[in-house]
Design a protein around this motif. Structure first.
Motif, PDB file in Angstrom:
ATOM      1  N   ALA A 101      41.618 -23.752 -64.493  1.00 13.02           N
ATOM      2  CA  ALA A 101      42.941 -23.199 -64.221  1.00 13.02           C
ATOM      3  C   ALA A 101      42.781 -21.982 -63.335  1.00 13.02           C
ATOM      4  CB  ALA A 101      43.649 -22.846 -65.519  1.00 13.02           C
ATOM      5  N   ALA A 102      42.048 -22.137 -62.265  1.00 13.70           N
ATOM      6  CA  ALA A 102      41.705 -20.996 -61.427  1.00 13.70           C
ATOM      7  C   ALA A 102      42.926 -20.339 -60.818  1.00 13.70           C
ATOM      8  CB  ALA A 102      40.753 -21.449 -60.321  1.00 13.70           C
ATOM      9  N   ALA A 103      43.949 -21.137 -60.527  1.00 14.56           N
ATOM     10  CA  ALA A 103      45.130 -20.570 -59.892  1.00 14.56           C
ATOM     11  C   ALA A 103      45.790 -19.521 -60.768  1.00 14.56           C
ATOM     12  CB  ALA A 103      46.123 -21.672 -59.554  1.00 14.56           C
ATOM     13  N   ALA A 104      45.643 -19.684 -62.072  1.00 15.16           N
ATOM     14  CA  ALA A 104      46.243 -18.721 -62.995  1.00 15.16           C
ATOM     15  C   ALA A 104      45.228 -17.718 -63.504  1.00 15.16           C
ATOM     16  CB  ALA A 104      46.868 -19.447 -64.173  1.00 15.16           C
ATOM     17  N   GLY A 105      43.993 -17.823 -63.052  1.00 20.22           N
ATOM     18  CA  GLY A 105      42.977 -16.888 -63.522  1.00 20.22           C
ATOM     19  C   GLY A 105      42.648 -17.107 -64.971  1.00 20.22           C
ATOM     20  N   ALA A 106      42.515 -18.363 -65.409  1.00 26.19           N
ATOM     21  CA  ALA A 106      42.265 -18.633 -66.822  1.00 26.19           C
ATOM     22  C   ALA A 106      40.853 -18.236 -67.197  1.00 26.19           C
ATOM     23  CB  ALA A 106      42.477 -20.114 -67.108  1.00 26.19           C
ATOM     24  N   SER A 107      40.746 -17.577 -68.320  1.00 23.45           N
ATOM     25  CA  SER A 107      39.432 -17.241 -68.868  1.00 23.45           C
ATOM     26  C   SER A 107      39.372 -17.821 -70.255  1.00 23.45           C
ATOM     27  CB  SER A 107      39.238 -15.733 -68.924  1.00 23.45           C
ATOM     28  OG  SER A 107      38.006 -15.433 -69.515  1.00 23.45           O
ATOM     29  N   SER A 108      38.513 -18.791 -70.466  1.00 25.45           N
ATOM     30  CA  SER A 108      38.478 -19.500 -71.733  1.00 25.45           C
ATOM     31  C   SER A 108      37.107 -19.392 -72.360  1.00 25.45           C
ATOM     32  CB  SER A 108      38.832 -20.976 -71.521  1.00 25.45           C
ATOM     33  OG  SER A 108      40.104 -21.092 -70.922  1.00 25.45           O
ATOM     34  N   VAL A 109      37.103 -19.235 -73.644  1.00 22.92           N
ATOM     35  CA  VAL A 109      35.860 -19.193 -74.408  1.00 22.92           C
ATOM     36  C   VAL A 109      35.936 -20.293 -75.439  1.00 22.92           C
ATOM     37  CG1 VAL A 109      34.370 -17.806 -75.869  1.00 22.92           C
ATOM     38  CG2 VAL A 109      35.673 -16.732 -74.048  1.00 22.92           C
ATOM     39  N   VAL A 110      34.927 -21.130 -75.518  1.00 26.03           N
ATOM     40  CA  VAL A 110      34.952 -22.297 -76.378  1.00 26.03           C
ATOM     41  C   VAL A 110      33.857 -22.206 -77.417  1.00 26.03           C
ATOM     42  CG1 VAL A 110      34.832 -24.808 -76.450  1.00 26.03           C
ATOM     43  CG2 VAL A 110      35.841 -23.675 -74.479  1.00 26.03           C
ATOM     44  N   GLN A 111      34.198 -22.598 -78.629  1.00 29.91           N
ATOM     45  CA  GLN A 111      33.207 -22.592 -79.698  1.00 29.91           C
ATOM     46  C   GLN A 111      33.201 -23.959 -80.358  1.00 29.91           C
ATOM     47  OE1 GLN A 111      34.074 -20.262 -83.161  1.00 29.91           O
ATOM     48  NE2 GLN A 111      31.938 -19.895 -83.599  1.00 29.91           N
ATOM     49  N   MET A 112      32.031 -24.575 -80.480  1.00 33.43           N
ATOM     50  CA  MET A 112      31.881 -25.832 -81.186  1.00 33.43           C
ATOM     51  C   MET A 112      31.351 -25.517 -82.575  1.00 33.43           C
ATOM     52  SD  MET A 112      32.969 -27.653 -78.798  1.00 33.43           S
ATOM     53  CE  MET A 112      32.819 -29.233 -79.611  1.00 33.43           C
ATOM     54  N   LEU A 113      32.105 -25.934 -83.601  1.00 37.60           N
ATOM     55  CA  LEU A 113      31.797 -25.469 -84.961  1.00 37.60           C
ATOM     56  C   LEU A 113      31.588 -26.606 -85.945  1.00 37.60           C
ATOM     57  CD1 LEU A 113      34.590 -22.818 -84.870  1.00 37.60           C
ATOM     58  CD2 LEU A 113      32.191 -22.257 -85.050  1.00 37.60           C
ATOM     59  N   ALA A 135      25.159  -8.746 -75.787  1.00 33.70           N
ATOM     60  CA  ALA A 135      24.719  -7.812 -76.824  1.00 33.70           C
ATOM     61  C   ALA A 135      25.130  -8.256 -78.222  1.00 33.70           C
ATOM     62  CB  ALA A 135      25.292  -6.416 -76.538  1.00 33.70           C
ATOM     63  N   GLY A 136      25.894  -9.347 -78.312  1.00 28.31           N
ATOM     64  CA  GLY A 136      26.326  -9.860 -79.609  1.00 28.31           C
ATOM     65  C   GLY A 136      27.438  -9.065 -80.247  1.00 28.31           C
ATOM     66  N   ASN A 137      28.211  -8.334 -79.414  1.00 34.98           N
ATOM     67  CA  ASN A 137      29.269  -7.492 -79.961  1.00 34.98           C
ATOM     68  C   ASN A 137      30.626  -8.187 -80.040  1.00 34.98           C
ATOM     69  OD1 ASN A 137      27.453  -5.330 -80.159  1.00 34.98           O
ATOM     70  ND2 ASN A 137      27.881  -4.659 -78.057  1.00 34.98           N
ATOM     71  N   VAL A 138      30.777  -9.311 -79.370  1.00 39.64           N
ATOM     72  CA  VAL A 138      32.079  -9.972 -79.318  1.00 39.64           C
ATOM     73  C   VAL A 138      31.888 -11.447 -78.989  1.00 39.64           C
ATOM     74  CG1 VAL A 138      32.508  -9.592 -76.850  1.00 39.64           C
ATOM     75  CG2 VAL A 138      34.441  -9.671 -78.448  1.00 39.64           C
ATOM     76  N   PHE A 139      32.828 -12.290 -79.425  1.00 42.94           N
ATOM     77  CA  PHE A 139      32.782 -13.745 -79.176  1.00 42.94           C
ATOM     78  C   PHE A 139      31.408 -14.321 -79.530  1.00 42.94           C
ATOM     79  CE2 PHE A 139      36.159 -12.425 -76.151  1.00 42.94           C
ATOM     80  CZ  PHE A 139      37.201 -13.156 -76.706  1.00 42.94           C
ATOM     81  N   GLN A 140      30.906 -13.924 -80.682  1.00 38.75           N
ATOM     82  CA  GLN A 140      29.574 -14.355 -81.099  1.00 38.75           C
ATOM     83  C   GLN A 140      29.515 -15.878 -81.232  1.00 38.75           C
ATOM     84  OE1 GLN A 140      31.449 -12.041 -82.523  1.00 38.75           O
ATOM     85  NE2 GLN A 140      30.321 -10.126 -82.734  1.00 38.75           N
ATOM     86  N   GLY A 141      28.446 -16.461 -80.679  1.00 42.97           N
ATOM     87  CA  GLY A 141      28.241 -17.897 -80.787  1.00 42.97           C
ATOM     88  C   GLY A 141      29.112 -18.724 -79.884  1.00 42.97           C
ATOM     89  N   MET A 142      29.818 -18.093 -78.949  1.00 41.40           N
ATOM     90  CA  MET A 142      30.720 -18.831 -78.063  1.00 41.40           C
ATOM     91  C   MET A 142      30.193 -18.795 -76.631  1.00 41.40           C
ATOM     92  SD  MET A 142      34.419 -17.666 -79.548  1.00 41.40           S
ATOM     93  CE  MET A 142      34.724 -17.692 -81.322  1.00 41.40           C
ATOM     94  N   ARG A 143      30.780 -19.598 -75.780  1.00 35.18           N
ATOM     95  CA  ARG A 143      30.390 -19.613 -74.367  1.00 35.18           C
ATOM     96  C   ARG A 143      31.638 -19.539 -73.506  1.00 35.18           C
ATOM     97  NH1 ARG A 143      31.153 -24.811 -72.303  1.00 35.18           N
ATOM     98  NH2 ARG A 143      31.368 -26.466 -73.866  1.00 35.18           N
ATOM     99  N   GLU A 144      31.477 -18.952 -72.339  1.00 35.69           N
ATOM    100  CA  GLU A 144      32.587 -18.782 -71.421  1.00 35.69           C
ATOM    101  C   GLU A 144      32.502 -19.800 -70.292  1.00 35.69           C
ATOM    102  OE1 GLU A 144      34.859 -15.133 -69.068  1.00 35.69           O
ATOM    103  OE2 GLU A 144      32.699 -15.017 -69.453  1.00 35.69           O
ATOM    104  N   ALA A 145      33.639 -20.300 -69.855  1.00 40.38           N
ATOM    105  CA  ALA A 145      33.660 -21.242 -68.740  1.00 40.38           C
ATOM    106  C   ALA A 145      33.220 -20.559 -67.454  1.00 40.38           C
ATOM    107  CB  ALA A 145      35.073 -21.810 -68.576  1.00 40.38           C
ATOM    108  N   ASP A 146      32.702 -21.341 -66.517  1.00 45.98           N
ATOM    109  CA  ASP A 146      32.262 -20.786 -65.241  1.00 45.98           C
ATOM    110  C   ASP A 146      33.454 -20.180 -64.497  1.00 45.98           C
ATOM    111  OD1 ASP A 146      29.681 -21.607 -65.712  1.00 45.98           O
ATOM    112  OD2 ASP A 146      29.946 -23.540 -64.681  1.00 45.98           O
ATOM    113  N   ILE A 147      33.214 -19.001 -63.911  1.00 46.17           N
ATOM    114  CA  ILE A 147      34.262 -18.316 -63.155  1.00 46.17           C
ATOM    115  C   ILE A 147      34.122 -18.685 -61.684  1.00 46.17           C
ATOM    116  CG2 ILE A 147      35.152 -16.076 -62.428  1.00 46.17           C
ATOM    117  CD1 ILE A 147      34.292 -14.965 -65.108  1.00 46.17           C
ATOM    118  N   LYS A 148      35.147 -19.315 -61.133  1.00 48.81           N
ATOM    119  CA  LYS A 148      35.128 -19.755 -59.742  1.00 48.81           C
ATOM    120  C   LYS A 148      36.342 -19.221 -58.986  1.00 48.81           C
ATOM    121  CE  LYS A 148      32.724 -24.017 -61.040  1.00 48.81           C
ATOM    122  NZ  LYS A 148      32.780 -25.495 -61.043  1.00 48.81           N
TER     123      LYS A 148
END
Length: 589
Positions: free
Chosen positions: A477-489, A554-567
């Motif tokens: 969703a680059a047009a909207a500047g989407a920043s998504s973090v996904v966690q598989m649990l 540093a493990g201070n936030v969004f622990q165990g998650m990954r961020e989508a590539d920023i393009k």
């Protein structure tokens, strides 16, 4: 006899004699059968007035239970019980969930409105008869209105409208030894003797009990989180398992099986010998052949976030944002920030939240506009939404996917001004897609370059405290500047962690997607330097100075998650009304 209960504590008895007579009528006489039964009922309110309990039983009747061996009937409200003699129809006892007996009311101390009305009528002269009848009717209607309003307030209070009590009774059953078992919204199981004396209490899960069922010497318990447990007559836990991915709302015995009904409509049968040695063998065999009865479906999700800055987008802007990007996806998730702001709006929003209200006219405008872009009703269908002050999240699913989507629930967590105001915070939507639970969380964290720790604390507060109501609405969703973090649990053990109180609800989902205006900034770079790197498309160099990346590493936030590539280029800060720098939205990189 047939007993029925209703709101406000009303109980009516339909005598078997009248029912039997109605059933014995010839076909041509059936038109009178309903009248015979309807006119035969006995309203227990009249008995209550005589026996002195008229003002005690005011809560809605949640359950009725017949104790066949002792001819007693239990009626359960949200926080109290009543015990009746089925033969004499006398109210024997009223007691609360703590086992404390409620006292009778001395009816002699209550005003007799009927006698007062009769006295007032008799002293009226014949010349003023019509006027007197009119006045009497007015006062009678006023009295009825006041009494009705008071009764409504009592019912709301009993339901928990003025301070919800999570101990309220949700289920009731009787076991083979004559004991009565009740289940509460806090997961507490209570055992009572036939005379209404509380004997023992047990709690094996912190989730609401939705239903109870007995078979032989076993007591089956269905929970809000889809788990079924089996107890013996002493309350000892024999076993438990995840029966469904949504609340177990009903159980029934038949043909050697206990059948469980889930909130999403699924029905499963469990052998009455469960849990037993055969179960572990079956589980092992089924796990090894899962590929034979499991169908995998690929699903594409579009998640877009936009800090709209209290503005309203044009139709062309929304089409460029979502139109083409949504053409090949199954689910569209939209998170907006700053839909509305201002002290007055935030205060009103906080007041509405305290009484269970949410949303605004501007929020509905955004939902309608986005719905039009997605061809809501024909191509997509909105399954849920939630607004908290300026935060708004909504989810649309493609029509051909709708039958496989259910158990939609929403939540909100304010983070602004003492964790009470929604100028900062999060709104979440949980949904079941096929047999997977997904959570989408739209966030707006603390602003300003130096407030990194506050942003980290906002995330931690949201993750730990977001609670969904129900037993309960990754992409480019680059047009909207989407920043998504996904966690598989996905957990290999469906019961692991579920018995521990304080486990975040978000951690129990199969997938969690965070999106929003997280407000993390770029460190060690000036505005002009950032513009130069952006014009050269040097995003990797900029990413090295991203506060969010540093905090995640540093493990201070969004622990165990990954961020989508920023393009896409950074979207904050930009200059309004300046060509080339005014088209981006104000949201997180």
């Amino acid at each position: 006899d047939l007993w029925s209960g209703s709101e406000g504590g009303g109980i009516k008895i339909w005598p078997w004699e009248a029912i039997e007579k109605a059933l014995s009528l010839k076909p041509e006489e059936r038109h009178t059968a309903a009248l015979i039964v309807e006119r035969s009922y006995i309203d227990l309110r009249s008995h209550l007035s005589v026996n002195g309990f008229s003002s005690i039983l005011t809560s809605d009747i949640k359950n009725l239970l017949s104790d066949h061996s002792r001819a007693k009937v239990w009626s359960a409200g949200f926080l109290s019980f009543a015990l009746w003699d089925a033969r004499t129809r006398e109210l024997l006892k009223v007691f609360n969930i703590d086992g404390q007996i409620e006292n009778r009311v001395d009816m002699s101390l209550l005003p007799d409105f009927a006698m007062e009305d009769e006295f007032k009528t008799k002293i009226v002269t014949s010349s003023k008869k019509d006027k007197a009848q009119s006045s009497f009717g007015f006062f009678q209607r006023s009295r009825n209105a006041i009494m009705g309003a008071a009764d409504a307030v009592r019912r709301v209070a009993a339901k928990g409208g003025f301070g919800d009590d999570n101990r309220r009774t949700e289920a009731l059953t009787t076991s083979i030894d004559g004991m009565i078992w009740t289940g509460g919204a806090n997961g507490l199981l209570l055992q009572w003797d036939p005379n209404g004396n509380r004997l023992q209490d047990f709690q094996y899960l912190p989730f609401a009990v939705q239903c109870l069922c007995t078979f032989g010497s076993q007591i089956w318990v269905g929970y809000m989180n889809g788990i079924v447990q089996v107890l013996d007559l002493e309350g000892n836990l024999l076993g438990g398992w995840v029966a469904h991915s949504s609340p177990v709302i009903k159980m029934a015995v038949g043909a050697g099986y206990i059948f469980t009904l889930a909130n999403h409509g699924g029905i499963r049968g469990w052998n009455v010998t469960s849990p037993g040695p055969l179960d572990s063998i079956l589980c092992k065999e089924l796990a090894g052949k899962e590929f034979l009865y499991t169908r995998m479906e690929n699903l594409k999700i579009l998640a877009g976030t936009w800090n709209v800055g209290q503005g309203r987008a044009s139709q062309d802007a929304l089409i460029s944002w979502l139109g083409s990007a949504a053409s090949d996806v199954g689910i569209v998730v939209v998170g907006l920030q700053e839909v509305e702001m201002g002290a007055g709006f935030l205060a009103m929003s906080a007041a509405k939240e305290t009484v269970g209200l949410e949303g605004s006219a501007v929020g509905h405008w955004w939902l309608d506009m986005i719905g039009k872009i997605l061809d809501d009703g024909s191509t997509f269908e909105r399954v849920g939404s939630r607004q908290l002050a300026g935060l708004l999240i909504a989810v649309w699913v493609r029509k051909n996917l709708k039958d496989y989507v259910g158990d939609v629930d929403v939540a909100a967590v304010p983070c602004g001004f003492g964790r009470a105001i929604g100028n900062k915070g999060a709104v979440g939507l949980r949904v079941r897609v096929y047999d997977r639970i997904m959570c989408f969380v739209n966030c707006h964290f603390a602003a300003h370059l130096e407030a990194v720790n506050r942003r980290n604390a906002d995330f931690d507060h949201v993750y730990r405290t977001m609670t969904f109501c129900r037993p309960s609405n990754l992409c480019s969703a680059a047009a909207a500047g989407a920043s998504s973090v996904v966690q598989m649990l996905r957990s290999t053990n469906p019961l692991s962690g579920l018995t521990v109180e304080g486990v975040p609800e978000l951690s129990e989902a199969d997938m969690v997607i965070f999106l929003g205006d997280f407000n993390y900034r770029l460190d060690g770079i000036t505005y002009d330097e950032a513009r130069d790197f952006i014009s050269q498309r040097c995003f990797d160099w900029l990413r090295e100075r991203d506060q969010l990346r540093a905090e995640m590493e540093a493990g201070n936030v969004f622990q165990g998650m990954r961020e989508a590539d920023i393009k896409f280029p950074p979207t904050y800060k930009f200059e309004k009304h300046l060509a080339g720098l005014a088209e981006a939205c104000s949201c997180l990189v």
